[in-house]
Design an enzyme around this catalytic site. Structure first.
Site, PDB file in Angstrom:
ATOM      1  CB  CYS A  50      -0.521   5.010  11.215  1.00 36.70           C
ATOM      2  SG  CYS A  50      -0.002   6.624  10.662  1.00 36.70           S
ATOM      3  N   GLY A  87      -0.472   0.680  15.714  1.00 34.64           N
ATOM      4  CA  GLY A  87      -1.875   0.950  15.441  1.00 34.64           C
ATOM      5  C   GLY A  87      -2.662  -0.343  15.400  1.00 34.64           C
ATOM      6  CG  ASN A 107       3.838   7.377  11.203  1.00 37.37           C
ATOM      7  OD1 ASN A 107       2.999   7.763  12.004  1.00 37.37           O
ATOM      8  ND2 ASN A 107       5.051   7.016  11.573  1.00 37.37           N
ATOM      9  N   GLY A 108       2.081  10.361  10.560  1.00 43.75           N
ATOM     10  CA  GLY A 108       2.418  11.711  11.000  1.00 43.75           C
ATOM     11  C   GLY A 108       1.189  12.570  11.123  1.00 43.75           C
ATOM     12  CE1 TYR A 152       3.477   3.418  25.974  1.00 47.67           C
ATOM     13  CE2 TYR A 152       2.760   4.652  24.044  1.00 47.67           C
ATOM     14  CZ  TYR A 152       2.489   3.774  25.080  1.00 47.67           C
ATOM     15  OH  TYR A 152       1.237   3.248  25.212  1.00 47.67           O
TER      16      TYR A 152
END
Length: 532
Positions: free
Chosen positions: A77, A103, A177-178, A319
């Site tokens: 996310c 996301g 996020n994580g 990436y």
């Protein structure tokens, strides 16, 4: 989003009362949704004094994931938070557009105003979830937003963030996020204490830990909760007139801070989101730091516990992040280009043209071509509209899945010795089909070059990766993979060369667990068994 047994009656639709209830200190009250026939979005409002639900919308149908989509990595996310701008929700909407690559499965925004916390969440792309009329229903000068990737279609809507909950101190919202590596352990303890979980997202832990905390202020409760969490988290909270940004002590996931010309403070997962809304990048939120922004005191900062050595995710550069972002203080574009240059030095091959697997392989391919002195050309075209399909392909047509997304340019490939640069090989199924596609388009030779080292282990810190035994590099040597995907040669960027990009000091600040299997923060034994 988690709540105690005393509150269980509130999950029954007929038990909802028009009168506000007193909420105990150790309880989180979830917001509930009534089903509607409209698809894909939901709206709720939670007031500081009462709570009511507006009609959400649920999807009657489900997408089927393309079979080759599982052969790429997925960031879980992206988050954004804005304080002090009357167009906070609209700016959050734009920022989420810039973070869409992090996301594509769901998006949401929570705005704080005189009515309390108002939320719109939904399944799909940012542009699918939000309309002009919906944004008009999110007034206020404080907002947080979230984009999400998920592998669980059935439970998609209820897991879309930001989450809103109520406790004794008031209403709060969070976007995260994580990934918490001690999720199961903490969840079990909370359930033994009477908690019931209504989503499968580990973000619920944060909300319930805040509600259970004995600390007297919201900020101290956030600190108390974070000190119980292990793993990766970059989070933004809204509470009353406060916007709070938190980053885990290792700094696994990025979180940056910027400011608009009117003084509004912006937090986001990447600087590309700041650029889109004309916010000037100021700095990263430091690992272990909590930044608080409110109307009376501006922004202030404190640290949780003394943090260990940083372990930032190297895949952010290789990436996930956009090339135009500054992540962990480095240009993603320049870092990716250096990967390609070094790859050309350590793994040269006679070739006529260098191409990329778009989009994440493009910048590394440019670096490879420049260093090798070989032309870079567009040998594969990517369709940005073919991520999902409503049909499950039969075995006979399954190989067409890659062709729908990637189209070869015969004029570039025919009769040529081709170097094709990609960021990674996960299961190997996509690489095999790409090599076959290039040969079918007339390539004389196909040489695969991978701009990161072989991935041999799963990630526990917010990247959706297959189990370790499903990763082709954990089972096969480079030579065996080369034969499997039927290319003329195959080379990965060596781990030592990757570290060399960052230098002897900075290289120690990154996490390489997916390449080495050595984890900075380990899971419990039971969680390791589940992931293996």
């Amino acid at each position: 989003m988690a709540f105690s047994v005393e509150e269980i009656s509130s999950i029954l639709p007929n038990s909802l009362s028009a009168n506000p209830r007193n909420v105990s200190q150790n309880t989180i009250s979830p917001s509930f949704f009534k089903p509607s026939l409209k698809p894909y979005a939901s709206k709720t409002l939670i007031s500081l004094s009462c709570r009511r639900s507006l009609s959400p919308v649920f999807s009657a149908g489900a997408y089927v994931t393309n079979v080759d989509e599982d052969d790429k990595l997925h960031e879980e996310c992206g988050v954004v938070g804005i304080h002090g701008d009357p167009e906070a929700s609209r700016l959050s909407y734009l920022a989420l557009h810039a973070l869409q690559h992090r996301g594509q499965e769901g998006a949401g925004i929570v705005a704080a105003n005189q009515n309390g916390l108002e939320s719109i969440t939904g399944v799909g792309l940012v542009s699918d979830v939000f309309t002009e009329s919906k944004l008009n229903n999110l007034p206020g000068d404080i907002a947080i937003g979230h984009v999400r990737y998920s592998t669980s279609e059935a439970s998609m809507l209820k897991n879309v963030q930001p989450f809103i909950a109520s406790c004794k101190l008031g209403s709060l919202a969070v976007a995260h996020n994580g990934n918490f590596v001690n999720y199961k352990q903490l969840k079990t303890k909370l359930e033994e204490m009477g908690s019931i979980f209504i989503t499968s997202s580990d973000t619920e832990l944060v909300l319930h830990l805040i509600a259970k905390s004995k600390a007297k202020t919201f900020l101290l409760r956030v600190i108390d909760a974070c000190e119980k969490l292990r793993g990766a988290y970059s989070m933004v909270f809204v509470f009353e007139d406060k916007l709070i940004a938190v980053r885990d002590p290792f700094g696994f996931r990025p979180l940056v801070m910027g400011r608009r010309s009117n003084g509004a403070v912006v937090f986001a997962s990447e600087t590309c989101a700041l650029d889109l809304i004309d916010a000037t990048y100021e700095r990263e939120v430091c690992p272990g730091e909590i930044v608080v922004v409110d109307r009376n005191h501006g922004d202030s900062s404190m640290f949780m516990i003394s943090h260990p050595e940083q372990k930032q995710c190297v895949f952010e550069h290789g990436y996930f992040s956009q090339p135009n972002s500054i992540v962990f203080g480095r240009s993603v574009y320049e870092t990716r280009r250096m990967y390609g240059e070094i790859l050309a030095t350590v793994a040269p091959v006679d070739c006529d043209v260098v191409i990329a697997v778009p989009d994440s392989g493009t910048v590394a391919a440019l670096g490879y071509a420049a260093k090798a002195g070989v032309p870079f050309q567009i040998g594969l075209l990517r369709s940005h509209y073919a991520k999902r399909t409503f049909i499950e392909p039969t075995q006979e047509i399954r190989d067409f899945a890659v062709k729908v997304k990637l189209s070869p340019v015969r004029a570039v490939l025919e009769g040529k010795r081709v170097v094709v640069v990609d960021d990674s090989i996960v299961r190997g199924t996509t690489s095999l089909k790409i090599v076959r596609m290039l040969r079918d388009a007339g390539a004389k030779e196909v040489h695969m070059r991978i701009a990161l080292p072989p991935m041999i282990a799963s990630c526990y810190y917010g990247v959706d990766t297959p189990r370790s035994q499903e990763l082709i590099s954990s089972k096969m040597s480079v030579e065996a993979i080369q034969k499997h995907i039927n290319c003329d040669s195959l080379a990965f960027l060596p781990l030592d060369s990757l570290k060399g990009v960052y230098g002897p000091v900075e290289s120690h600040r990154y996490c390489y667990a997916c390449f080495t299997g050595k984890y900075p923060v380990t899971k419990t034994e039971s969680e390791e068994a589940d992931a293996s």
